[in-house]
Design a protein around this motif. Structure first.
Motif, PDB file in Angstrom:
ATOM      1  N   THR A 109       0.842  -1.183   0.000  1.00 26.22           N
ATOM      2  CA  THR A 109       0.000   0.000   0.000  1.00 26.22           C
ATOM      3  C   THR A 109       0.877   1.233   0.000  1.00 26.22           C
ATOM      4  N   VAL A 110       0.631   2.138  -0.900  1.00 24.72           N
ATOM      5  CA  VAL A 110       1.370   3.390  -0.941  1.00 24.72           C
ATOM      6  C   VAL A 110       0.476   4.490  -0.398  1.00 24.72           C
ATOM      7  N   PRO A 111       0.912   5.170   0.652  1.00 30.17           N
ATOM      8  CA  PRO A 111       0.069   6.210   1.214  1.00 30.17           C
ATOM      9  C   PRO A 111      -0.086   7.390   0.281  1.00 30.17           C
ATOM     10  N   ALA A 112      -1.162   8.122   0.469  1.00 28.04           N
ATOM     11  CA  ALA A 112      -1.381   9.326  -0.310  1.00 28.04           C
ATOM     12  C   ALA A 112      -0.392  10.396   0.119  1.00 28.04           C
ATOM     13  N   PRO A 113      -0.238  11.470  -0.694  1.00 28.65           N
ATOM     14  CA  PRO A 113       0.680  12.540  -0.319  1.00 28.65           C
ATOM     15  C   PRO A 113       0.300  13.129   1.033  1.00 28.65           C
ATOM     16  N   PRO A 114       1.312  13.632   1.771  1.00 31.84           N
ATOM     17  CA  PRO A 114       1.017  14.198   3.095  1.00 31.84           C
ATOM     18  C   PRO A 114      -0.026  15.305   3.024  1.00 31.84           C
ATOM     19  N   ALA A 115      -0.961  15.280   3.968  1.00 30.70           N
ATOM     20  CA  ALA A 115      -1.980  16.317   4.021  1.00 30.70           C
ATOM     21  C   ALA A 115      -1.353  17.601   4.561  1.00 30.70           C
ATOM     22  N   PRO A 116      -1.732  18.746   4.044  1.00 35.21           N
ATOM     23  CA  PRO A 116      -1.140  20.001   4.505  1.00 35.21           C
ATOM     24  C   PRO A 116      -1.698  20.433   5.858  1.00 35.21           C
ATOM     25  N   PHE A 117      -0.916  21.216   6.555  1.00 34.44           N
ATOM     26  CA  PHE A 117      -1.403  21.867   7.762  1.00 34.44           C
ATOM     27  C   PHE A 117      -0.733  23.232   7.835  1.00 34.44           C
ATOM     28  N   PRO A 118      -1.306  24.172   8.566  1.00 35.67           N
ATOM     29  CA  PRO A 118      -0.743  25.520   8.609  1.00 35.67           C
ATOM     30  C   PRO A 118       0.718  25.520   9.073  1.00 35.67           C
ATOM     31  N   PRO A 119       1.586  26.248   8.410  1.00 40.13           N
ATOM     32  CA  PRO A 119       3.003  26.306   8.808  1.00 40.13           C
ATOM     33  C   PRO A 119       3.200  26.754  10.248  1.00 40.13           C
ATOM     34  N   SER A 120       2.263  27.517  10.780  1.00 39.56           N
ATOM     35  CA  SER A 120       2.390  28.008  12.153  1.00 39.56           C
ATOM     36  C   SER A 120       2.347  26.876  13.177  1.00 39.56           C
ATOM     37  N   LEU A 121       1.881  25.689  12.763  1.00 39.01           N
ATOM     38  CA  LEU A 121       1.776  24.559  13.684  1.00 39.01           C
ATOM     39  C   LEU A 121       3.040  23.702  13.702  1.00 39.01           C
ATOM     40  N   ARG A 122       3.987  24.003  12.827  1.00 46.47           N
ATOM     41  CA  ARG A 122       5.242  23.249  12.831  1.00 46.47           C
ATOM     42  C   ARG A 122       6.007  23.516  14.113  1.00 46.47           C
ATOM     43  N   GLY A 123       6.712  22.457  14.553  1.00 44.29           N
ATOM     44  CA  GLY A 123       7.572  22.607  15.726  1.00 44.29           C
ATOM     45  C   GLY A 123       6.830  22.606  17.051  1.00 44.29           C
ATOM     46  N   GLN A 124       5.530  22.320  17.025  1.00 46.22           N
ATOM     47  CA  GLN A 124       4.739  22.341  18.256  1.00 46.22           C
ATOM     48  C   GLN A 124       4.158  20.963  18.559  1.00 46.22           C
ATOM     49  N   ASP A 125       3.922  20.730  19.851  1.00 48.93           N
ATOM     50  CA  ASP A 125       3.122  19.596  20.302  1.00 48.93           C
ATOM     51  C   ASP A 125       1.972  20.241  21.057  1.00 48.93           C
ATOM     52  N   LEU A 126       0.878  20.463  20.358  1.00 47.77           N
ATOM     53  CA  LEU A 126      -0.173  21.363  20.812  1.00 47.77           C
ATOM     54  C   LEU A 126      -0.905  20.849  22.047  1.00 47.77           C
ATOM     55  N   THR A 127      -1.075  21.729  23.019  1.00 46.67           N
ATOM     56  CA  THR A 127      -1.825  21.387  24.220  1.00 46.67           C
ATOM     57  C   THR A 127      -3.181  22.088  24.264  1.00 46.67           C
ATOM     58  N   LEU A 128      -3.397  23.010  23.350  1.00 49.14           N
ATOM     59  CA  LEU A 128      -4.670  23.721  23.222  1.00 49.14           C
ATOM     60  C   LEU A 128      -4.940  23.992  21.751  1.00 49.14           C
ATOM     61  N   ILE A 129      -6.197  24.169  21.415  1.00 45.63           N
ATOM     62  CA  ILE A 129      -6.543  24.642  20.079  1.00 45.63           C
ATOM     63  C   ILE A 129      -6.352  26.165  20.092  1.00 45.63           C
ATOM     64  N   PRO A 130      -5.378  26.673  19.334  1.00 46.68           N
ATOM     65  CA  PRO A 130      -5.083  28.112  19.407  1.00 46.68           C
ATOM     66  C   PRO A 130      -6.278  28.974  19.012  1.00 46.68           C
ATOM     67  N   ASP A 131      -6.432  30.086  19.724  1.00 42.71           N
ATOM     68  CA  ASP A 131      -7.448  31.092  19.402  1.00 42.71           C
ATOM     69  C   ASP A 131      -8.853  30.502  19.317  1.00 42.71           C
ATOM     70  N   ALA A 132      -9.107  29.457  20.070  1.00 41.09           N
ATOM     71  CA  ALA A 132     -10.428  28.828  20.020  1.00 41.09           C
ATOM     72  C   ALA A 132     -11.416  29.568  20.923  1.00 41.09           C
ATOM     73  N   ALA A 133     -12.656  29.470  20.556  1.00 43.31           N
ATOM     74  CA  ALA A 133     -13.718  30.016  21.407  1.00 43.31           C
ATOM     75  C   ALA A 133     -14.006  29.009  22.513  1.00 43.31           C
ATOM     76  N   ARG A 134     -15.167  29.073  23.076  1.00 42.55           N
ATOM     77  CA  ARG A 134     -15.518  28.161  24.175  1.00 42.55           C
ATOM     78  C   ARG A 134     -15.913  26.796  23.593  1.00 42.55           C
ATOM     79  N   VAL A 135     -14.883  26.080  23.171  1.00 44.82           N
ATOM     80  CA  VAL A 135     -15.077  24.744  22.605  1.00 44.82           C
ATOM     81  C   VAL A 135     -14.055  23.791  23.209  1.00 44.82           C
TER      82      VAL A 135
END
Length: 329
Positions: A109-135
């Motif tokens: 099985t060959v995986p599909a191309p990597p899905a994109p994500f915002p460059p601002s999320l590189r280098g992080q191990d996120l502990t919160l959803i940034p700039d989120a409302a009450r969610v």
């Protein structure tokens, strides 16, 4: 008198012979001259020409003909800077196939191309959803068994709440029906490695094997885990975060671990699971729970506490999202 007559006869005979010889020579010369004036009956010698001949042989005694000029055909004309010699069929430029679209060998099985994500999320191990409302994002790790999955899916469906499920490749291979149920219910799926090792002790090559192996196993079960990755045991550093980023994944940690995985044998109860979640309540909170049962006591505290957790978060004025919110969706 008789002797003179004999001499005269001999002279006449000689004269006749000489005359016949002269006539024969004249006839021969005439025939030779006529023969030189026309082509012999045998085949002509080959004609040497600087002009290419047609593919069919030239009949004897006829003229050689030029090959027909090629008609310009727009559909086969060379593209970009390619040129062709006169009379040759233009050659189409080679097509470059992206490595990710190369057909897989049988049985792989060959995986599909990597899905994109915002460059601002590189280098992080996120502990919160940034700039989120009450969610709040409810997330569930699956690496052991599927004992709590029916209760979890039932609670989410009853409350109309979406969740994000981080699956190991081994779990997806063992529970393909469970993967199908998660996807059918409309929940998000993430990558939790193939065999759940501690990543900080792995080389970049082994990290790639773990991430891609899980990706293939989860994809084979019918889900797409990209672009969310959770480190096993939460162990990570700058190098390992960069490694999973380069593989097309954003690393997602948690705001609070309910500790339901410790089970009753570890001194945890459903009330403690609920209280820990509500104590950490904040906009963009990411809650870590587990699908499997405790290996010692068989309890599924996260699944048992989930209905109460949803009710109390809702009562506090919060809604629920999946980690797609990180992508601006």
């Amino acid at each position: 008198m008789a002797s003179a007559t004999s001499d005269t006869g001999r002279r006449r005979v000689v004269g006749i012979v000489v005359a016949l010889a002269v006539v024969a020579v004249a006839i021969g010369i005439g025939l030779l001259t006529a023969q030189r004036g026309r082509p012999p009956s045998s085949a002509q010698p080959p004609v040497t020409s600087l002009v290419p001949m047609t593919s069919s042989p030239t009949p004897s005694g006829s003229r050689a003909t030029l090959p027909p000029l090629p008609s310009p055909t727009p559909s086969v004309l060379p593209t970009e800077t390619e040129t062709t010699e006169a009379g040759q069929t233009p050659v189409e430029p080679p097509v470059t196939v992206p490595p990710d679209t190369v057909p897989a060998q049988p049985g792989t099985t060959v995986p599909a191309p990597p899905a994109p994500f915002p460059p601002s999320l590189r280098g992080q191990d996120l502990t919160l959803i940034p700039d989120a409302a009450r969610v709040v994002a409810l997330t569930f790790d699956a690496g052991a068994n599927a004992a709590g999955l029916p209760k979890i899916l039932s609670a989410l469906a009853a409350k109309g709440v979406p969740g994000t499920f981080f699956l190991t490749g081994n779990w997806a291979e063992t529970n393909p029906a469970g993967v199908g149920q998660i996807v059918a219910a409309g929940h998000q799926v993430g990558n939790h490695s193939m065999t759940h090792p501690a990543f900080t002790s792995l080389s970049d090559a082994l990290i790639a094997q773990q991430v891609r192996g899980a990706e293939q196993a989860i994809s084979a079960a019918g889900a797409d885990p990209r672009p969310f990755f959770r480190f096993p045991y939460g162990e990570r550093d700058t190098r390992t975060i960069a490694a999973v980023n380069d593989l097309g994944y954003v690393a997602v940690r948690w705001t609070v671990d309910t500790l339901g995985w410790k089970g009753t044998s570890g001194g945890i109860s459903t009330q403690m699971v609920t209280d820990r979640t509500l104590t950490a309540l904040t906009p963009g909170e990411i809650v870590l729970m587990h699908i499997g049962s405790n290996p010692d006591d068989g309890s599924t505290l996260d699944a048992d506490a989930l209905p109460q957790i949803i009710d109390r978060i809702t009562a506090a004025g919060y809604g629920f999202v999946t980690l797609d919110r990180l992508l601006g969706r």
